[in-house]
Enzyme design. Structure first.
Site, PDB file in Angstrom:
ATOM      1  N   HIS A  53       2.949   8.337   7.157  1.00  0.00           N
ATOM      2  CA  HIS A  53       1.981   9.343   6.699  1.00  0.00           C
ATOM      3  C   HIS A  53       0.684   8.657   6.336  1.00  0.00           C
ATOM      4  O   HIS A  53       0.601   7.438   6.306  1.00  0.00           O
ATOM      5  CB  HIS A  53       2.552  10.183   5.550  1.00  0.00           C
ATOM      6  CG  HIS A  53       2.783   9.446   4.271  1.00  0.00           C
ATOM      7  ND1 HIS A  53       3.737   8.453   4.125  1.00  0.00           N
ATOM      8  CD2 HIS A  53       2.178   9.556   3.053  1.00  0.00           C
ATOM      9  CE1 HIS A  53       3.720   8.003   2.874  1.00  0.00           C
ATOM     10  NE2 HIS A  53       2.778   8.645   2.212  1.00  0.00           N
ATOM     11  N   HIS A  55      -1.285   8.263   3.665  1.00  0.00           N
ATOM     12  CA  HIS A  55      -1.734   7.714   2.379  1.00  0.00           C
ATOM     13  C   HIS A  55      -2.123   6.238   2.498  1.00  0.00           C
ATOM     14  O   HIS A  55      -1.454   5.466   3.184  1.00  0.00           O
ATOM     15  CB  HIS A  55      -0.658   7.910   1.307  1.00  0.00           C
ATOM     16  CG  HIS A  55      -0.573   9.334   0.830  1.00  0.00           C
ATOM     17  ND1 HIS A  55       0.547   9.863   0.216  1.00  0.00           N
ATOM     18  CD2 HIS A  55      -1.479  10.340   0.882  1.00  0.00           C
ATOM     19  CE1 HIS A  55       0.314  11.134  -0.088  1.00  0.00           C
ATOM     20  NE2 HIS A  55      -0.903  11.443   0.315  1.00  0.00           N
ATOM     21  N   ASP A  57      -1.776   3.654   0.678  1.00  0.00           N
ATOM     22  CA  ASP A  57      -0.801   2.598   0.371  1.00  0.00           C
ATOM     23  C   ASP A  57       0.214   2.421   1.515  1.00  0.00           C
ATOM     24  O   ASP A  57       1.081   1.550   1.446  1.00  0.00           O
ATOM     25  CB  ASP A  57      -0.088   2.845  -0.972  1.00  0.00           C
ATOM     26  CG  ASP A  57       0.731   4.123  -1.002  1.00  0.00           C
ATOM     27  OD1 ASP A  57       0.228   5.174  -0.559  1.00  0.00           O
ATOM     28  OD2 ASP A  57       1.889   4.085  -1.468  1.00  0.00           O
ATOM     29  N   HIS A  58       0.073   3.216   2.582  1.00  0.00           N
ATOM     30  CA  HIS A  58       0.941   3.079   3.761  1.00  0.00           C
ATOM     31  C   HIS A  58       0.183   2.683   5.018  1.00  0.00           C
ATOM     32  O   HIS A  58       0.776   2.157   5.956  1.00  0.00           O
ATOM     33  CB  HIS A  58       1.732   4.385   3.993  1.00  0.00           C
ATOM     34  CG  HIS A  58       2.629   4.716   2.839  1.00  0.00           C
ATOM     35  ND1 HIS A  58       4.003   4.585   2.887  1.00  0.00           N
ATOM     36  CD2 HIS A  58       2.341   5.116   1.573  1.00  0.00           C
ATOM     37  CE1 HIS A  58       4.511   4.903   1.703  1.00  0.00           C
ATOM     38  NE2 HIS A  58       3.530   5.224   0.891  1.00  0.00           N
ATOM     39  N   HIS A 111       5.542  16.081   1.417  1.00  0.00           N
ATOM     40  CA  HIS A 111       4.736  15.096   0.678  1.00  0.00           C
ATOM     41  C   HIS A 111       3.318  15.122   1.256  1.00  0.00           C
ATOM     42  O   HIS A 111       2.344  15.209   0.520  1.00  0.00           O
ATOM     43  CB  HIS A 111       5.373  13.718   0.821  1.00  0.00           C
ATOM     44  CG  HIS A 111       4.612  12.600   0.153  1.00  0.00           C
ATOM     45  ND1 HIS A 111       4.500  12.485  -1.217  1.00  0.00           N
ATOM     46  CD2 HIS A 111       3.920  11.545   0.675  1.00  0.00           C
ATOM     47  CE1 HIS A 111       3.781  11.404  -1.500  1.00  0.00           C
ATOM     48  NE2 HIS A 111       3.410  10.827  -0.383  1.00  0.00           N
ATOM     49  N   ASP A 128       7.511   8.306   2.036  1.00  0.00           N
ATOM     50  CA  ASP A 128       7.523   8.844   0.670  1.00  0.00           C
ATOM     51  C   ASP A 128       8.187  10.219   0.609  1.00  0.00           C
ATOM     52  O   ASP A 128       7.849  11.037  -0.249  1.00  0.00           O
ATOM     53  CB  ASP A 128       6.091   8.971   0.131  1.00  0.00           C
ATOM     54  CG  ASP A 128       5.481   7.619  -0.203  1.00  0.00           C
ATOM     55  OD1 ASP A 128       6.179   6.600  -0.105  1.00  0.00           O
ATOM     56  OD2 ASP A 128       4.289   7.594  -0.557  1.00  0.00           O
ATOM     57  N   HIS A 166       8.933   2.901  -1.397  1.00  0.00           N
ATOM     58  CA  HIS A 166       8.662   2.353  -2.740  1.00  0.00           C
ATOM     59  C   HIS A 166       9.937   1.931  -3.458  1.00  0.00           C
ATOM     60  O   HIS A 166      11.008   2.492  -3.237  1.00  0.00           O
ATOM     61  CB  HIS A 166       7.980   3.409  -3.624  1.00  0.00           C
ATOM     62  CG  HIS A 166       6.582   3.753  -3.207  1.00  0.00           C
ATOM     63  ND1 HIS A 166       5.477   3.153  -3.753  1.00  0.00           N
ATOM     64  CD2 HIS A 166       6.124   4.639  -2.297  1.00  0.00           C
ATOM     65  CE1 HIS A 166       4.380   3.656  -3.203  1.00  0.00           C
ATOM     66  NE2 HIS A 166       4.744   4.570  -2.312  1.00  0.00           N
TER      67      HIS A 166
END
Ligand code: ZN
Ligand code: FE
Length: 254
Positions: A53, A55, A57-58, A111, A128, A166
């Site tokens: 996805h 985001h 942090d990905h 999400h 996530d 995570h």
């Protein structure tokens, strides 16, 4: 033989690295440097990037990685992913010939709007959406969508290894214990996860069998979970989507 290695990123992200022979692919590289360091140290060549996805942090490390080596970037069709070369959706396949690996794409919105999971070789990369003993926050979809996505993942075989984005397991278990206090499998899981973390080791992958037995978000039809949701809301509900929405809301405040 494919090996799957976690690389730590930021505070608690995992970049899952798939390696075989001299080649490697990475899932959700939120940062480039842990990947670059690992490839260099192990003498590996990057051959593919998979994103679940959009985001940061990905996907935050993708641009720098493709600058180093121009590799295919797989990701959801419905989201903006840097350097995306292979937009994907439900039932599409990801082939990585250098690793002799093939994955199927599952649409799991909730999400984010078009979040995907990759499933193959008995392994599930679910970003996530499904976490060990928990699930992601519902940011762009509805509770109904998120529950449908989680149920779709929960329908995969018991032995499926769950590689999520995570290391949230201990905090998730703490919450799960509040929702499902008499679950003895959950109590045992807490002990085991605490030992792993104390030894500095990841709690992942888990298995879908474990998740089905302990993850409250996959257990919205269980009497104990329904009862806890009712106590939290001070109302009487029983349909799984309302139960899911209630415990997700509770977790946000926990
Ligand atoms: Zn996310
Ligand atoms: Fe994340």
């Amino acid at each position: 033989m494919l090996e799957i290695v976690p690389l730590s990123a930021f505070k608690d992200n995992y970049i899952w690295t798939l390696r075989a022979g001299k080649y490697a692919a990475v899932v959700d590289p939120g940062e480039a440097h842990p990947v670059k360091d690992y490839l260099l140290r192990e003498g590996l060549t990057l051959v593919a990037i998979l994103a679940t996805h959009h985001h940061p942090d990905h996907v935050g490390g993708i641009a720098e990685l493709v600058e180093m080596k121009k590799v295919p970037v797989f990701g959801p069709r419905g989201e903006s992913i840097p350097a995306l070369t292979h937009p994907l959706g439900e039932n599409d396949r990801v082939e990585i010939p250098e690793l002799a690996a093939e994955f199927f794409v599952l649409d799991i919105p909730g999400h984010t709007r078009a979040h995907v999971a990759y499933y193959g070789l008995g392994s599930l990369f679910c970003g996530d959406t499904l976490f060990a003993c928990g699930c992601g926050r519902v940011f762009e979809g509805t509770a109904g969508q998120m529950l449908a996505s989680l149920s779709k993942l929960a329908a995969l075989p018991d032995a499926t290894k769950v590689y999520c984005g995570h290391e949230y397991t201990l905090a998730n278990i703490k919450f799960a214990r509040a929702v499902d206090p008499d679950n003895s499998v959950l109590a045992a899981r807490e002990e085991q996860a605490a030992k792993l973390r104390a030894a500095g080791r990841p709690t992942l992958p888990s298995t879908l069998g474990e998740e089905r037995a302990t993850n409250p978000f996959l257990r919205c039809a269980e009497p104990a979970v329904i009862e806890s949701a009712n106590k939290y809301l001070g109302a009487r509900i029983a349909d799984p989507v309302s139960v899911f929405a209630a415990i997700r809301e509770w977790k946000n405040r926990f």
